[in-house]
Design a protein around this motif. Structure first.
Motif, mmCIF file in Angstrom:
data_model
loop_
_atom_site.group_PDB
_atom_site.id
_atom_site.type_symbol
_atom_site.label_atom_id
_atom_site.label_comp_id
_atom_site.label_asym_id
_atom_site.label_seq_id
_atom_site.Cartn_x
_atom_site.Cartn_y
_atom_site.Cartn_z
ATOM 1 N N ARG A 1 0.816 -1.205 0.000
ATOM 2 C CA ARG A 1 0.000 0.000 0.000
ATOM 3 C C ARG A 1 0.856 1.264 0.000
ATOM 4 O O ARG A 1 0.566 2.225 -0.718
ATOM 5 N N MET A 2 1.914 1.276 0.803
ATOM 6 C CA MET A 2 2.722 2.480 0.958
ATOM 7 C C MET A 2 3.646 2.734 -0.228
ATOM 8 O O MET A 2 3.953 3.887 -0.537
ATOM 9 N N THR A 3 4.107 1.681 -0.863
ATOM 10 C CA THR A 3 5.034 1.863 -1.979
ATOM 11 C C THR A 3 4.363 1.729 -3.336
ATOM 12 O O THR A 3 4.950 2.099 -4.357
ATOM 13 N N GLY A 4 3.144 1.185 -3.351
ATOM 14 C CA GLY A 4 2.480 0.941 -4.628
ATOM 15 C C GLY A 4 3.114 -0.218 -5.393
ATOM 16 O O GLY A 4 2.992 -0.290 -6.629
ATOM 17 N N ALA A 5 3.757 -1.118 -4.677
ATOM 18 C CA ALA A 5 4.432 -2.255 -5.319
ATOM 19 C C ALA A 5 3.426 -3.170 -6.013
ATOM 20 O O ALA A 5 2.388 -3.524 -5.444
ATOM 21 N N LYS A 6 3.741 -3.543 -7.243
ATOM 22 C CA LYS A 6 2.893 -4.440 -8.027
ATOM 23 C C LYS A 6 3.576 -5.799 -8.134
ATOM 24 O O LYS A 6 4.684 -5.920 -8.665
ATOM 25 N N VAL A 7 2.905 -6.810 -7.608
ATOM 26 C CA VAL A 7 3.462 -8.163 -7.647
ATOM 27 C C VAL A 7 3.459 -8.677 -9.085
ATOM 28 O O VAL A 7 2.478 -8.509 -9.815
ATOM 29 N N ILE A 8 4.546 -9.304 -9.475
ATOM 30 C CA ILE A 8 4.655 -9.869 -10.824
ATOM 31 C C ILE A 8 3.944 -11.226 -10.839
ATOM 32 O O ILE A 8 4.434 -12.204 -10.266
ATOM 33 N N GLU A 9 2.770 -11.252 -11.438
ATOM 34 C CA GLU A 9 2.037 -12.510 -11.564
ATOM 35 C C GLU A 9 2.535 -13.279 -12.791
ATOM 36 O O GLU A 9 2.864 -14.463 -12.716
ATOM 37 N N ARG A 10 2.560 -12.582 -13.917
ATOM 38 C CA ARG A 10 3.108 -13.132 -15.153
ATOM 39 C C ARG A 10 4.070 -12.094 -15.729
ATOM 40 O O ARG A 10 3.684 -10.940 -15.925
ATOM 41 N N PRO A 11 5.311 -12.476 -15.963
ATOM 42 C CA PRO A 11 6.275 -11.499 -16.477
ATOM 43 C C PRO A 11 5.829 -10.903 -17.808
ATOM 44 O O PRO A 11 5.439 -11.612 -18.722
ATOM 45 N N ARG A 12 5.891 -9.578 -17.884
ATOM 46 C CA ARG A 12 5.476 -8.872 -19.098
ATOM 47 C C ARG A 12 6.644 -8.579 -20.026
ATOM 48 O O ARG A 12 6.445 -8.190 -21.170
ATOM 49 N N ASN A 13 7.846 -8.730 -19.497
ATOM 50 C CA ASN A 13 9.027 -8.460 -20.306
ATOM 51 C C ASN A 13 10.203 -9.275 -19.781
ATOM 52 O O ASN A 13 10.089 -9.999 -18.784
ATOM 53 N N GLU A 14 11.330 -9.118 -20.439
ATOM 54 C CA GLU A 14 12.515 -9.901 -20.090
ATOM 55 C C GLU A 14 13.036 -9.559 -18.702
ATOM 56 O O GLU A 14 13.508 -10.426 -17.962
ATOM 57 N N ALA A 15 12.944 -8.272 -18.314
ATOM 58 C CA ALA A 15 13.438 -7.842 -17.008
ATOM 59 C C ALA A 15 12.637 -8.499 -15.879
ATOM 60 O O ALA A 15 13.210 -8.959 -14.876
ATOM 61 N N GLU A 16 11.324 -8.542 -16.022
ATOM 62 C CA GLU A 16 10.494 -9.171 -14.997
ATOM 63 C C GLU A 16 10.742 -10.670 -14.937
ATOM 64 O O GLU A 16 10.768 -11.260 -13.848
ATOM 65 N N ALA A 17 10.937 -11.295 -16.089
ATOM 66 C CA ALA A 17 11.242 -12.723 -16.116
ATOM 67 C C ALA A 17 12.568 -12.995 -15.406
ATOM 68 O O ALA A 17 12.703 -13.977 -14.654
ATOM 69 N N ARG B 1 18.171 -21.973 -3.098
ATOM 70 C CA ARG B 1 19.469 -22.219 -2.456
ATOM 71 C C ARG B 1 19.455 -21.818 -0.980
ATOM 72 O O ARG B 1 20.183 -22.402 -0.171
ATOM 73 N N ALA B 2 18.628 -20.834 -0.635
ATOM 74 C CA ALA B 2 18.535 -20.392 0.758
ATOM 75 C C ALA B 2 17.615 -21.284 1.582
ATOM 76 O O ALA B 2 17.563 -21.155 2.814
ATOM 77 N N GLY B 3 16.875 -22.173 0.919
ATOM 78 C CA GLY B 3 15.997 -23.095 1.623
ATOM 79 C C GLY B 3 14.707 -22.475 2.115
ATOM 80 O O GLY B 3 14.157 -22.886 3.143
ATOM 81 N N ILE B 4 14.184 -21.510 1.371
ATOM 82 C CA ILE B 4 12.909 -20.887 1.751
ATOM 83 C C ILE B 4 11.920 -21.017 0.598
ATOM 84 O O ILE B 4 12.299 -21.344 -0.528
ATOM 85 N N GLY B 5 10.655 -20.753 0.890
ATOM 86 C CA GLY B 5 9.642 -20.769 -0.148
ATOM 87 C C GLY B 5 9.808 -19.584 -1.079
ATOM 88 O O GLY B 5 10.397 -18.565 -0.714
ATOM 89 N N MET B 6 9.275 -19.703 -2.269
ATOM 90 C CA MET B 6 9.376 -18.630 -3.252
ATOM 91 C C MET B 6 8.624 -17.388 -2.773
ATOM 92 O O MET B 6 7.415 -17.426 -2.552
ATOM 93 N N PRO B 7 9.309 -16.264 -2.580
ATOM 94 C CA PRO B 7 8.614 -15.042 -2.176
ATOM 95 C C PRO B 7 7.828 -14.452 -3.347
ATOM 96 O O PRO B 7 8.088 -14.763 -4.510
ATOM 97 N N GLU B 8 6.874 -13.600 -3.025
ATOM 98 C CA GLU B 8 6.280 -12.761 -4.051
ATOM 99 C C GLU B 8 7.342 -11.764 -4.508
ATOM 100 O O GLU B 8 8.126 -11.270 -3.694
ATOM 101 N N VAL B 9 7.376 -11.476 -5.792
ATOM 102 C CA VAL B 9 8.340 -10.520 -6.330
ATOM 103 C C VAL B 9 7.561 -9.344 -6.906
ATOM 104 O O VAL B 9 6.605 -9.542 -7.666
#
Length: 296
Positions: free
Chosen positions: A69-85, A97-105
């Motif tokens: 809410r404070m940053t307006g961050a948009k979670v990448i559901e499906r990559p729209r470009n090469e950078a998001e992928a 490698r860190a042994g954690i679940g996949m975070p939202e990006v």
């Protein structure tokens, strides 16, 4: 990096304030005045613990929602470009490698070079980067920043910070009420209940003690940054982590964050004298030196 601390502490203070006012309006603090004679210290400690930990744990529970809410961050559901992928693939590999679940990006629109990770569960976290970071850093440098944030998640830093803040809150509330009670009874000679002096003194004492207690929280936060840098170096490579910090150092004098969040930029800013005690991150030159001192 700094944004997650800013969001957490800001929310914690707000929740703590609301809970304090609510308890006073409901008259619950009356349990602290034992037959008009003195404080029930056991009841006071329980009261302080409930309020103190409620603030930090509620802040932790809603940290992802607050950050978005404070940053307006948009979670990448499906990559729209090469950078998001690339972002998704990089975080996925580091999380594995860190042994954690996949975070939202997520990506949020801001010119400052910034990134943060938050969430109450290391297997359900959020990692976000600014558009300024993506535009200013090389892929190797951005990879190191992501590794730093993933390391925070893997280390459980947000949970640890919440527990430390809860302990600090508890003692601030406890001691401020004791000081207010003593002043009310000894100085103003109030014999039954609590007079205005108790409320005024306890509020002032709480503010002063909160500032002093924040030094403890900030010290611990600085220690965790060294650990996250080391974790980032393991995940992305020491040279990449050093290069990322050097890039931040080159941009540290051109902050673009709003005034209320300027102290929480990814680089940590510059602090000298007393100001250094309230920095959540160590100076960049110290972080770089610590990485360079580590064996390859």
């Amino acid at each position: 990096m700094f944004t997650r601390i800013a969001l957490f502490l800001g929310t914690n203070i707000a929740v703590l304030f609301v809970l304090n006012i609510t308890m006073r309006l409901l008259g619950i603090e009356s349990i602290l005045d034992e037959q008009g004679v003195g404080l029930d210290l056991n009841a006071l400690l329980i009261f302080a613990g409930v309020i103190g930990f409620s603030g930090s744990l509620i802040s932790l529970a809603i940290s992802k929602w607050t950050a978005k809410r404070m940053t307006g961050a948009k979670v990448i559901e499906r990559p729209r470009n090469e950078a998001e992928a690339w972002l998704l693939d990089t975080v996925a590999g580091q999380a594995r490698r860190a042994g954690i679940g996949m975070p939202e990006v997520a990506i949020y629109d801001a010119p400052d070079v910034n990134a943060f990770a938050t969430g109450m569960n290391r297997n359900n976290a959020l990692v976000a980067v600014s558009t300024g970071l993506l535009g200013s850093m090389t892929r190797d440098e951005a990879e190191a920043v992501l590794a730093h944030e993933v390391s925070h998640v893997a280390n459980g830093d947000m949970v640890t910070m919440a527990l430390i803040q809860g302990v600090v809150n508890t003692f601030v509330i406890f001691l401020s009420r004791v000081i207010g009670h003593v002043v009310d009874r000894v100085v103003f000679k109030t014999e039954r209940g609590h007079g205005p002096a108790f409320w005024i003194t306890s509020i002032i004492a709480e503010l002063v003690l909160a500032v002093l207690a924040s030094i403890i929280v900030m010290w611990f936060s600085r220690r965790r940054e060294f650990r996250a840098d080391a974790g980032g170096a393991r995940l992305a490579g020491r040279e990449k982590m050093i290069a990322a910090l050097e890039r931040l150092q080159a941009n540290v004098r051109q902050p673009h964050l709003p005034d209320q969040m300027a102290a929480f930029g990814i680089s940590g800013g510059i602090g000298t004298g007393l100001k250094r005690l309230f920095m959540t991150h160590p100076p960049l030159e110290e972080r770089i030196a610590a990485l360079k001192a580590r064996s390859s």
